[in-house]
Design a protein around this motif. Structure first.
Motif: not given
Length: 348
Positions: A43-51, A243-255, A299-303
């Motif tokens: 979680g720490i490594t993945g989220n700090m990498t995002i930032i 692009h919209h489809h890809q973004t929505v798909k990713m956000l939907a999986v995150v949700v 911790s799963v969001n970076p993955i």
């Protein structure tokens, strides 16, 4: 997150312990500890990498990624409470870290929980406007406004979590020695007054109301994308919709991941608020699973970003290659300096 106080009633059941200092047996504690340590570093490594990626590369500094990087910070801060939770499942009492750390850990985790929920909800609202009202969104959704919204999210989360400071603290049973039975738990007076139950319901509403909002928003987004897909004209329109489809798909999986990982936590709070007479041992194992899922969700969001987003994968590769090249340059410089030092010392 005080899983073993707010989700259950551990303070009223200490007489059921065979070992009053530990919550679980060793065959449970060891694998749970290993999982927690892995989740902590992941979680720490993945989220700090995002930032770091979103800050370093200008092409990644979109309004969507501004929300995601702020949410990554919130998820990183959540892990500051993991050592305390891990310590407490090994040795629940006496609590040796003092009243301030007890209150602060619960408050920080509650604040970050609210913050993550609000980030996901706000980001989904932004995507709804960007897809359903693109012209209006282009004029209103600016980086400056997004920064203001993110600041408002943090302030709102910090303020609404303040009651937690008055609900938790270090207490011990009457007639016992504090150094032997101190516990970091909800305050008995808060439980008797009904404030603890009220806060449990508030936290639950903080979760379920946004989830209902998210379902509605993504339903409207999917309907809009389905309708526009039949009327696409031109290469640019097709690219934009893809692009919209890809973004929505990713956000939907995150949700979906967010809901699945955090749902048990709030189910436990509902049972607590209703005063459900669930068997004590079962409720504590349920709380343990809730804790693991909660930290897994942070911790799963970076993955998920790495799996769902090709642009993010490229940015990660670029970031890692840049760091590797930087390390190689430093090694070559240090090697060159050592050779020169040997030559100079030999000459002298």
């Amino acid at each position: 997150m005080d899983f073993f106080s707010l989700n259950g009633s551990i303070g009223n059941n200490t007489e059921y312990y065979e070992d009053p200092s530990s919550l679980f047996d060793m065959p449970v504690l060891v694998p749970v500890t290993i999982i927690c340590i892995l989740l902590f570093f992941l979680g720490i490594t993945g989220n700090m990498t995002i930032i770091l990626i979103f800050k370093r590369y200008k092409e990644m500094q979109t309004t969507v990624n501004m929300y995601l990087s702020s949410m990554a910070l919130s998820d990183s801060l959540i892990f500051l409470g993991l050592p305390s939770d891990l310590y407490r499942i090994w040795k629940y009492k006496p609590y040796i870290f003092g009243n301030f750390l007890c209150k602060f850990n619960v408050y920080l985790n509650e604040t970050c929980t609210y913050c993550t929920i609000l980030h996901i909800t706000t980001l989904s609202v932004e995507r709804y406007f960007a897809i359903c009202f693109p012209l209006k969104a282009k004029a209103t959704i600016t980086k400056r406004r997004v920064k203001g919204i993110i600041l408002l999210i943090w302030v709102c989360s910090a303020v609404t979590a303040i009651p937690i400071l008055f609900l938790f603290g270090v207490e011990h049973r009457n007639g016992s020695l504090p150094e032997e039975t101190n516990e970091c738990k909800y305050i008995e007076q808060a439980a008797r007054s009904g404030l603890l139950e009220t806060m449990a319901w508030l936290s639950t509403l903080y979760f379920f109301l946004p989830v209902v909002c998210l379902v509605l928003l993504y339903g409207l987004i999917c309907r809009k994308l389905w309708r526009t897909a039949r009327n696409l004209e031109g290469h640019h329109a097709a690219t934009r919709e893809r692009h919209h489809h890809q973004t929505v798909k990713m956000l939907a999986v995150v949700v979906v991941a967010f809901v699945l990982c955090w749902l048990p936590l709030h189910v436990g709070r509902i049972l607590f608020a209703q005063g459900s007479t669930v068997l004590y041992e079962i409720s504590q194992y349920f709380n343990l699973i809730s804790m693991l899922l909660f930290y897994f969700g942070a911790s799963v969001n970076p993955i998920l970003y790495n799996v769902m987003s090709q642009k993010y994968r490229k940015a990660v590769c670029k970031f890692l290659n840049h760091n590797q090249a930087w390390q190689q340059r430093n090694l070559s410089r240090s090697g060159k300096a050592s050779v020169e030092g040997v030559e100079i010392s030999s000459f002298l």
